[in-house]
Design a protein around this motif. Sequence first.
Motif, short mmCIF file in Angstrom:
data_model
loop_
_atom_site.label_atom_id
_atom_site.label_comp_id
_atom_site.label_asym_id
_atom_site.label_seq_id
_atom_site.Cartn_x
_atom_site.Cartn_y
_atom_site.Cartn_z
N ASP A 188 35.75 -13.72 -11.35
CA ASP A 188 37.00 -14.23 -11.91
C ASP A 188 36.74 -14.72 -13.34
N LEU A 189 37.56 -14.30 -14.27
CA LEU A 189 37.35 -14.70 -15.67
C LEU A 189 37.93 -16.08 -15.99
N ALA A 190 38.75 -16.62 -15.07
CA ALA A 190 39.49 -17.85 -15.39
C ALA A 190 38.54 -19.01 -15.69
N GLN A 191 37.44 -19.09 -14.95
CA GLN A 191 36.54 -20.24 -15.14
C GLN A 191 35.95 -20.25 -16.55
N ALA A 192 35.44 -19.10 -16.98
CA ALA A 192 34.85 -19.03 -18.32
C ALA A 192 35.93 -19.25 -19.38
#
Length: 345
Positions: free
Chosen positions: A249-253
């Motif tokens: 998931d890219l949301a964390q970065a």
Amino acid sequence: METKAYANHAADKPFVPYSFKRRELGPDDVGIKIQFCGICHSDIHTARSEWGPTPYPCVPGHEIVGVVDAVGSNVDKFKTGQKVGVGCLVGSCGSCPSCEDGLENYCDKGFVGTYGAPEGDGDYTKGGYSDYIVTAQHFVLSIPDNLDLAAAAPLLCAGITTYSPFKHVGLKKGDKLGILGLGGLGHMGVKLGASFGADVTVISRSIHKKPDAESLGAHNFILSSNEDEVARHAETFDYILDTVSAPHDLAQAMGMLKREGTLIMVGASERPLDLSVFPLIMRRRKILGSLIGGISETQEMLDHCGKHNITSNIELIEPTKINEAYERTINSDVKYRFVIDCKKF
Ligand code: NAP
Ligand code: ZN
């Protein structure tokens, strides 16, 4: 030239000894006795047909270093006995706008990859899990003498893949740089980012890598499963280099980037990644893709590594251990790049 190698013959088959003939030396070619070759995660994606069907037998390897054995009549850049390398590219059209800009990696007609690319008569290029290669001089790099040759091999892919986007974005002293995933690319990202003067933080799933992150030159470490730690770093990075080799998931970065920060994608998951657009649009953040680097930039990176004495941390293996090395790389159990001793083929 009869060449000894290791190949796999289908996506689900292990590597086994294999031999084939390299092309005759042409006037612009350099014949190289391969000494060492790194194992990049792209080799694994390709050998296992994860990015689409691979032509078999597959001889991967694009982190190649060795010694010049023979030169064609037009070769003026290299002499026998010289330490040289070959990376991911062995050909490009040479005349499109990208090639004219020195960006052979973005050749508008498609670059010729070191392995798995069509090469005359229905054959395919074969890479560095072998003891000899013949390569046009334009795609041969010179390795600085002060660098250990085996530890320099991963610079040819992991090194240039991290160096090139840093140069492209103008990474500079004091910039806050996150490195997502501490593998082959990630550990070179730490070393090279630190050499640019950036303030480097490793963001990893693997707590046992924390001491290594520091010894590689990182100033900070975030365990990505620790939500409190992640929340404390919201909106702190100018850049995050995403080297993760699998879907995530890219949301964390994205949430850890400052307003207008850039997520640099180099990891090449075989499946599409989830992207929620709100973290992107609400803070005018950017996503940048980057593919290895051009030939002159690769030489520039090698010279930079020579000057700063930067090489890879490697585990040197015999060719018989390639299958085991693949499993260990997939399990994030490598410090931090396997390199094959190609003198043992
Ligand atoms: P690697 O050594 O296997 O490192 C990948 C790292 O990603 C692992 O060490 C791990 O780090 C993290 N990771 C792996 N699976 C994960 C998952 N499911 N979720 C979260 N994190 C995960 O691989 P590499 O050789 O550095 O290559 C990395 C990727 O870049 C590959 O996809 C490769 O094909 C690609 N690549 C791209 C280019 C380019 O030009 N763009 C060039 C070379 C390679 P932690 O244990 O620290 O979390
Ligand atoms: Zn690679």
